[in-house]
Design an enzyme around this catalytic site. Structure first.
Site, PDB file in Angstrom:
ATOM      1  CG  ASP A  61      57.948  62.869   6.976  1.00  0.00           C
ATOM      2  OD1 ASP A  61      59.012  62.344   7.319  1.00  0.00           O
ATOM      3  OD2 ASP A  61      56.809  62.926   7.478  1.00  0.00           O
ATOM      4  CB  ILE A  62      55.094  59.738   3.887  1.00  0.00           C
ATOM      5  CG1 ILE A  62      55.817  59.218   2.384  1.00  0.00           C
ATOM      6  CG2 ILE A  62      53.704  58.950   3.638  1.00  0.00           C
ATOM      7  CD1 ILE A  62      56.168  58.084   1.909  1.00  0.00           C
ATOM      8  CD  GLU A  68      58.561  58.169   8.368  1.00  0.00           C
ATOM      9  OE1 GLU A  68      58.220  58.968   9.375  1.00  0.00           O
ATOM     10  OE2 GLU A  68      59.334  57.266   8.149  1.00  0.00           O
TER      11      GLU A  68
END
Length: 518
Positions: A394-395, A437
């Site tokens: 996950d960003i 994301e």
């Protein structure tokens, strides 16, 4: 006397008989006159011999008359025999004339005869049928030339050819002329013509034999037109047509002009394997498949259609579609078919296939394809007891990027991150966009510890990356990673994802920009 005998011998039988009769009568007259003079002379000198002389004269008269009668009888027989022979000859001549007339009149070809003044004296039935003009309209009619050849210029050229035949003795063979028939049709006649002479050597005219070749000429014209159309079609065909032998080299016997655009080779380079084999143009990975499929189709007596790759003369690769079938010509078997360039279509199909399985923004697998492949790898790991590692990424603070710089910049970050993943992972690994994301990396045959190390290396690369956009720098972007391994954690794919998601949640709660193991 010898001259008389020679002249008599030169006469025919009736003439010789008359000559002999005339000589006999003359001889008899001379004998009688001579015997009377001689008898009168001896009677005056010896009257006692008058009776004997008279008897001798009588016997001589009888002998002469018998000879004359025999000559007359012989002359009669020769006259009768001569008349019979002449009658037979006249009958034979009449039969021969009738035979000649019947043969000429009933011949299947046009026959006509011209006299030295160009008047038509013979016009058979075939001439009537072809031209439509009857004998009564043609024989002795000089206007027939204008009827058959109405165009003055063309008629003049035909007249010049007739003059060559009659006046100069030119013999013509298969001379073609176009006549106008009575019904208005134009017909093409092929002529053979020459002069002929009587027994004295006097030229008495010319005979012409003609064949109506209109139908054949029309067929030839139609064939030429079809060949022209076929040549035009072949020249403009968006591919190439061919005929080849069914041998491992695919030896070409005919190739259309489209070969140059398709393969880079001229037809002359491939026909008869002049410079290269067509089989050498086939991509090495497709050669055996091509051979097997063609042979299978031919053995089953059906046509074939298949796709494969060729290597052009310039080394570039092209996709082609080929359809062909077996043909038999004069008991020899060949393969005939068409080959088209489908490279653009193939690339489009591949692109459509890629779009169906890949995320358009990141270039990674989409969620559907990611889960399909992951299910296959988990089943394989269970079956063969192999390790498997999954990274759920996950960003960090991605919402802030979208809010501060806009969604377009956020999309650029996702796109760049997808490229970074592809450059970092091994060729046996694969990655996909799970949603938003969140991205997933699958590491087949990789244990938990190796997976952790790969995740940590990836985290460091992202943190060290200089993230920029058109308006300036984005600052540092980091990721949080949850790592789950099989068989360290057994279960379904959903259970593995749930464990990875918990590890990811823990990494975020612990301050983000870190890797946590489930």
């Amino acid at each position: 006397m010898p001259k008389i005998v020679e002249r008599v011998g030169a006469l025919n039988s009736p003439q010789r008989a008359l000559a002999v009769l005339g000589v006999s009568i003359l001889a008899a007259g001379v004998l009688f006159v001579g015997s009377d003079l001689l008898g009168g002379y001896w009677t005056m000198r010896r009257p006692d011999l008058a009776t004997a002389i008279s008897v001798f004269k009588g016997i001589g008269f009888v002998f002469v008359m018998v000879m004359v009668l025999r000559v007359l009888r012989r002359c009669q027989r020769e006259f009768e025999a001569s008349e019979r022979r002449e009658a037979q000859q006249r009958q034979q001549l009449r039969t021969l004339d009738q035979f000649r007339e019947n043969v000429i009149d009933n011949a299947l070809v046009w026959i006509n005869v011209l006299d030295p003044e160009w008047r038509i004296t013979v016009w058979n039935k075939a001439a009537e049928q072809i031209s439509g003009y009857g004998r009564d309209e043609v024989l002795g009619n000089p206007d027939i030339w204008e009827l058959l050849y109405p165009d003055p210029t063309y008629r003049a050229s035909i007249s010049a050819k007739v003059a060559e035949i009659i006046e100069q003795g030119t013999e013509v063979e298969w001379f073609e002329s176009c006549i106008r028939a009575k019904d208005g049709q134009d017909k093409i006649i092929a002529w053979n013509s020459r002069r002929f002479f009587d027994e004295d050597g006097t030229m008495i005219g010319a005979i012409a034999i003609g064949q109506d070749i209109s139908a054949r000429k029309q067929a030839e014209h139609a064939l030429i037109e079809r060949e022209r159309q076929l040549a035009t079609l072949m020249s403009n065909l968006p591919g190439m047509a061919y005929r080849c032998l069914n041998d491992p080299h695919w030896t070409m016997l005919f190739i259309s002009d489209g070969c140059l655009a398709l393969t880079g080779y001229s037809p002359a380079s491939l026909v008869g394997n002049a410079k290269t084999y067509f089989s050498d143009l086939t991509h090495p990975d497709d050669r055996q498949r091509l051979w097997d499929e063609v042979q299978k189709a031919l053995s089953e007596g059906r046509s074939f259609a298949l796709e494969y790759r060729i290597i052009r003369q310039d080394g570039s690769e092209r996709w082609v579609w080929e359809q062909g079938r077996n043909v038999v010509v004069d008991s020899d078997s060949y393969i005939e078919g068409l080959i088209f360039d489908i490279t653009n279509r193939k690339y489009m199909e591949q692109e459509l296939e890629r779009l169906a399985t890949h995320d358009s923004l990141t270039g990674l697998y989409n969620r559907h394809e990611l889960m399909r492949r992951l299910n296959e790898d988990v089943a394989r790991a269970e079956r063969y007891q192999l390790p498997l590692c999954v990274l759920l990424i996950d960003i960090d603070n991605f919402k802030r990027v979208n809010d501060q710089f806009g969604h377009q910049v956020g999309d650029e970050v996702l796109c760049r991150f997808g490229m970074l993943l592809r450059e970092t992972i091994r060729h046996v690994d694969y990655a996909g966009r799970y949603g938003g994301e969140e991205l997933v990396v699958v590491l087949p045959e990789t244990c938990m510890q190796e997976g952790f190390e790969i995740a940590e290396r990836l985290r460091g690369q992202v943190e060290a990356e200089r993230w920029a956009h058109a308006a300036g720098q984005l600052g540092t972007i980091t990721i949080s990673v949850g790592v789950v391994g099989y068989p360290d954690l057994k279960g379904t794919v959903e259970e593995l994802f749930l464990a990875a998601d918990r590890a990811l949640y823990r990494a975020k709660n612990n301050g983000r920009n870190q890797v946590c193991i489930a």
